[in-house]
Every structure is written in structure tokens, then in C-alpha cells.
Design an enzyme around this catalytic site. Structure first.
Site, PDB file in Angstrom:
ATOM      1  N   LYS A  62       9.195  62.371  17.216  1.00 41.60           N
ATOM      2  CA  LYS A  62       8.716  61.014  17.019  1.00 41.60           C
ATOM      3  C   LYS A  62       8.359  60.465  18.390  1.00 41.60           C
ATOM      4  O   LYS A  62       8.916  60.844  19.418  1.00 41.60           O
ATOM      5  CB  LYS A  62       9.757  60.128  16.325  1.00 41.60           C
ATOM      6  CG  LYS A  62      11.017  59.823  17.104  1.00 41.60           C
ATOM      7  CD  LYS A  62      10.965  58.711  18.105  1.00 41.60           C
ATOM      8  CE  LYS A  62      10.417  57.434  17.545  1.00 41.60           C
ATOM      9  NZ  LYS A  62      10.437  56.348  18.608  1.00 41.60           N
ATOM     10  N   THR A 122       9.566  55.251  14.285  1.00 42.19           N
ATOM     11  CA  THR A 122       9.652  53.798  14.504  1.00 42.19           C
ATOM     12  C   THR A 122       8.235  53.232  14.389  1.00 42.19           C
ATOM     13  O   THR A 122       7.768  52.960  13.304  1.00 42.19           O
ATOM     14  CB  THR A 122      10.317  53.452  15.850  1.00 42.19           C
ATOM     15  OG1 THR A 122       9.661  54.168  16.907  1.00 42.19           O
ATOM     16  CG2 THR A 122      11.783  53.826  15.834  1.00 42.19           C
ATOM     17  N   THR A 178       9.088  56.581  24.102  1.00 44.02           N
ATOM     18  CA  THR A 178      10.379  56.694  23.417  1.00 44.02           C
ATOM     19  C   THR A 178      10.170  57.906  22.540  1.00 44.02           C
ATOM     20  O   THR A 178       9.427  57.837  21.569  1.00 44.02           O
ATOM     21  CB  THR A 178      10.520  55.414  22.607  1.00 44.02           C
ATOM     22  OG1 THR A 178      10.426  54.394  23.554  1.00 44.02           O
ATOM     23  CG2 THR A 178      11.809  55.357  21.867  1.00 44.02           C
ATOM     24  N   GLU A 191       0.291  54.109  20.653  1.00 39.75           N
ATOM     25  CA  GLU A 191       0.108  52.808  20.008  1.00 39.75           C
ATOM     26  C   GLU A 191      -1.299  52.263  20.269  1.00 39.75           C
ATOM     27  O   GLU A 191      -1.687  52.014  21.404  1.00 39.75           O
ATOM     28  CB  GLU A 191       1.176  51.840  20.500  1.00 39.75           C
ATOM     29  CG  GLU A 191       2.547  52.219  19.969  1.00 39.75           C
ATOM     30  CD  GLU A 191       3.698  51.494  20.624  1.00 39.75           C
ATOM     31  OE1 GLU A 191       4.795  51.479  20.020  1.00 39.75           O
ATOM     32  OE2 GLU A 191       3.532  50.962  21.733  1.00 39.75           O
ATOM     33  N   SER A 219       9.876  41.421  15.882  1.00 37.04           N
ATOM     34  CA  SER A 219       9.832  40.415  14.817  1.00 37.04           C
ATOM     35  C   SER A 219       9.539  41.052  13.457  1.00 37.04           C
ATOM     36  O   SER A 219       9.273  42.230  13.356  1.00 37.04           O
ATOM     37  CB  SER A 219       8.782  39.383  15.133  1.00 37.04           C
ATOM     38  OG  SER A 219       7.510  39.978  15.273  1.00 37.04           O
TER      39      SER A 219
END
Length: 408
Positions: free
Chosen positions: A188, A162, A199, A280, A408
Site C-alpha cells: 500500500k 488508506t 507511507t 495522490e 476530515s
């Protein structure tokens, strides 16, 4: 269209060359679940007799696929099995529709693969709270089955991504009685990473012979010191799943074998570290090693308090050896601590000892360590023999940029 993210500076140079695991085949496809222009569904088919074990998120808001897998793990292993994974949509907090989607996917996969529905395991990862367009998955299962390939594991690793910036894989081989046993795994994970699985989706395959109950015991044990010892942001996902399958194709029984056990844990550590290194916005990989606690459980409480502190993680991002923030995290953790027995180091630089700044402390040396990509924070509590090591990353503005517009 999935957004293109810059590859983490902590990423390995390339995806590793993984061994083919006899008894498992893979296929991927672009089904348009959410992303356009990339693969987003993975199918793995397992040979009859494969033992399957798993570990899952303990979130109270677990997704429908997680609940379904938990109900099936540990079942009879005489017949074949299948694993179906989609990215882009977590099928979490989707009510009865989520359960119906899992039922439809597992039924269609069972028919396509010729395995019992009770032996089809599904995972979904992505946005929470949006209905899963499961018909896009069921429509391609026949095509996926026709494309199954023993060498397709790298493509599988890419299909389940993702916000990951690189696919994650690891392998190990063990020589037992003159025969080779192979293990290969993919994962992942990039954000919403904290213990209780983290996640994160992980799939590990081996050609070893091992009973289901022993496979489950080993997987559960090693999960506690690998995937449950990493954190990016302290947030526990609704969808975390770790599934391991042993096909038995090598004919080598690894029951009670310590070499296999060590190889499995090393592989799990490797994958867990890769998840953190793709945190991230991460620029630095951080190890927090706590010793001298009253027991191992309290050592982990302290380690996680340090690893999850936004103040510490932003100081690391700013290359600031602010050890006072480590003192703060220990004091707030809730586990036993004695200020006057506490020692702290950054790398090899002792910054505090017995509740005071170390007399040999060098700000220049500590700052030099913080400029590296691999940071080590060591804490000794001086209370007992308890110890725990956890892994995290720094907290940069990149984390905000990724999560502010994730949907988004």
C-alpha cells in the site's frame, strides 16, 4: 467513513492473480479502527520455520510498531509467526500509549495464533498523532484466526489501503532443479512517499528455503534500487515497513540462486512502480534516468533532485517540456556537475547537449512526448560511470485536494 477516491488512470486493469504460497494464510475484518464499512485489519499467519526479514523507515520519529518490528527482525525462526496490520491510524507520535498498544496487539495475536510474542510483527498506517484504539483490534483477533485462508492475499491487499485508489499485488515463479518456487507480494502507498522506505507498507511471501541472514541481505540490497528509488512528494513516513517471509514449504533451497534473486527484484520493482502510479492525484508515471555521474551515489542525488522538484513535476502535469527546470534541479542538487558536459532528453528527443540547447531540438516533438502517460527524462552528466534510475509522478491539484482534508 473512508472517502471514495477515483481510481488512478495509471492503475492496472485488475488485481493480478497471485499464487498461493504454502505456509502462509490470510484473514481480514472490519474492526472500525477509523474507517466504517470496509475491512481495516489484516492477519497473516506463517508456518513454523519461516524466515522473516525486513526494511524500515529511517525517520527519527518512527512509529511504535516500526520500532517493535526492528527489535524482532532476525530472531529465531523455528516457531510460527504472525503479521498484524491495521489501516486508518498510524500509531505514530502516540507516546507510551503507542508502545502499550503494540504490546497489547502482539500479546493477543500470539495467543490467538499460538506463536511466540517475539514472532508477532505489527504495522499501522493512517493518521499520525491520534491514539490507536487497539482494543478494537485485539477484540477481533480470534475471529481473524478462525477465518484464515491460503487464498486471502487479495483481501489483505485491500484491507491495508488508506488513500490508495487500487490494491497492489505482484508475483513471480522460478523453476529450480525441476521444482517451482513462488513469490507473492502486496503493498500500500499513495502519498508521503520518498526514500528510506517510502507511507508505504509491503509484505512479500515465498515458499523458498533460505536462511534468515541471506534473506535479509537480499531484501536490503534490492530495497535500495526499488522502494528507495521512488518518490511521490519527497516526504518520508513515520511508518514505512517492508516485511518478507520465506516459509520453506517448497523444499527448494534458493541460497545463492541468481534466478530467484532476479525474480525477487523484478517483483519489488513492480510493486514500487504501482505505488508511484497510485501517487495522490497522479496522471503521469515518470522515469528519471541519470548516467555519466561521478558515481552511483551522486547519480541518485541528481535523479532525486529532478524527481522531487515541484517545478518539474508541475511542468509534467501541464505537459510542458521545460528542460530549463531540469538544468536548475541538477545545479541545486549538491552533487558534482559540469554545465558544459550536460545533456538532457525527454523520451527519445534530445533537448540539450554539452551545455547548450541541442541543434536538432524540436519543441513539437518534446511536447508530444509530454502528452503521454509514461514520461522519461534522461540526463547524462559526462563525468564518469555513475548511474541511477528513479521513478516519480506528476504533481496535480488532486494532490492538494486529497491532503487538504485527509483527516476530515
Amino acid at each position: 467513513m473512508a472517502k471514495s477516491l477515483a481510481v488512478s488512470p495509471l492503475a492496472p486493469a485488475r488485481f493480478p492473480e497471485l499464487p498461493v504460497i504454502d505456509g502462509v494464510t490470510f484473514a481480514t475484518i472490519a474492526a472500525g479502527v477509523r474507517y466504517q464499512g470496509r475491512t481495516d485489519v489484516m492477519l497473516a499467519k506463517l508456518a513454523p520455520g519461516s524466515a522473516v526479514a525486513g526494511a524500515f523507515t529511517r525517520s527519527a520519529t518512527r512509529a511504535a510498531p516500526v520500532l517493535d518490528c526492528q527489535a524482532k527482525i532476525g530472531g529465531a525462526s523455528d516457531e510460527g509467526a504472525a503479521i498484524v496490520v491495521n489501516s486508518g491510524n498510524a500509531n505514530a507520535f502516540t507516546g507510551r500509549g503507542g508502545t502499550d498498544a503494540v504490546e497489547a496487539i502482539t500479546a493477543a495475536a500470539a495467543e490467538a495464533c499460538g506463536v511466540p510474542q517475539s514472532r508477532v510483527f505489527t504495522s499501522s498506517t493512517g493518521v499520525i498523532g491520534e491514539p490507536l484504539p487497539h482494543e478494537r483490534i485485539t477484540a477481533v483477533l480470534g475471529d481473524l484466526h478462525a477465518k484464515l485462508d491460503p487464498a486471502g492475499i487479495e483481501d489483505a491487499a485491500r484491507a491495508i489501503m488508506t488513500t490508495d485508489t487500487f490494491p497492489k499485488g505482484a508475483s513471480a515463479t522460478v523453476e529450480i532443479d525441476g521444482k517451482t518456487v513462488s513469490i507473492a507480494g502486496i503493498a500500500k502507498g499513495s502519498g508521503m512517499i520518498a526514500p528510506d522506505m517510502a507511507t508505504m507498507l509491503v509484505y512479500i511471501f515465498t515458499d523458498a528455503v533460505i536462511p534468515t541472514d541471506e534473506l535479509q541481505q537480499r531484501l536490503s540490497t534490492h530495497t535500495e534500487t526499488t522502494f528507495n528509488c521512488i518518490t511521490v512528494d519527497s516526504d518520508t513516513s513515520t511508518s514505512d515497513a517492508l516485511i518478507m517471509a520465506a516459509t520453506g514449504a517448497s523444499g527448494v533451497d534458493v541460497s545463492g540462486n541468481e534466478d530467484f534473486d532476479a525474480a525477487l527484484r523484478d517483483l519489488m520493482i513492480d510493486l514500487a512502480h504501482q505505488v508511484v502510479k497510485d501517487g495522490e492525484g497522479a496522471q503521469k508515471f515518470v522515469e528519471v534516468a541519470v548516467t555519466g555521474a561521478s558515481n552511483d551515489t551522486e547519480a541518485k542525488v541528481h535523479a532525486m533532485a529532478i524527481a522531487n522538484s515541484p517545478l518539474i513535476k508541475t511542468a509534467i502535469a501541464g505537459q510542458d517540456p521545460n528542460w530549463g527546470r531540469v538544468v536548475m534541479a541538477i545545479g541545486k542538487s549538491g552533487a558534482a556537475a559540469d554545465r558544459d558536459r550536460l545533456s538532457i532528453r525527454f523520451g527519445d528527443v534530445e533537448v540539450a547537449r554539452d551545455g547548450w540547447r541541442s541543434p536538432d531540438y524540436s519543441e513539437e516533438d518534446a511536447a508530444a512526448h509530454m502528452k503521454g502517460q509514461n514520461i522519461v527524462i534522461g540526463v547524462d552528466l559526462g563525468l564518469g560511470e555513475g548511474r541511477c534510475t528513479v521513478w516519480t509522478c506528476d504533481l496535480t491539484h488532486g494532490y492538494i485536494d486529497i491532503n487538504a482534508d485527509y483527516r476530515s
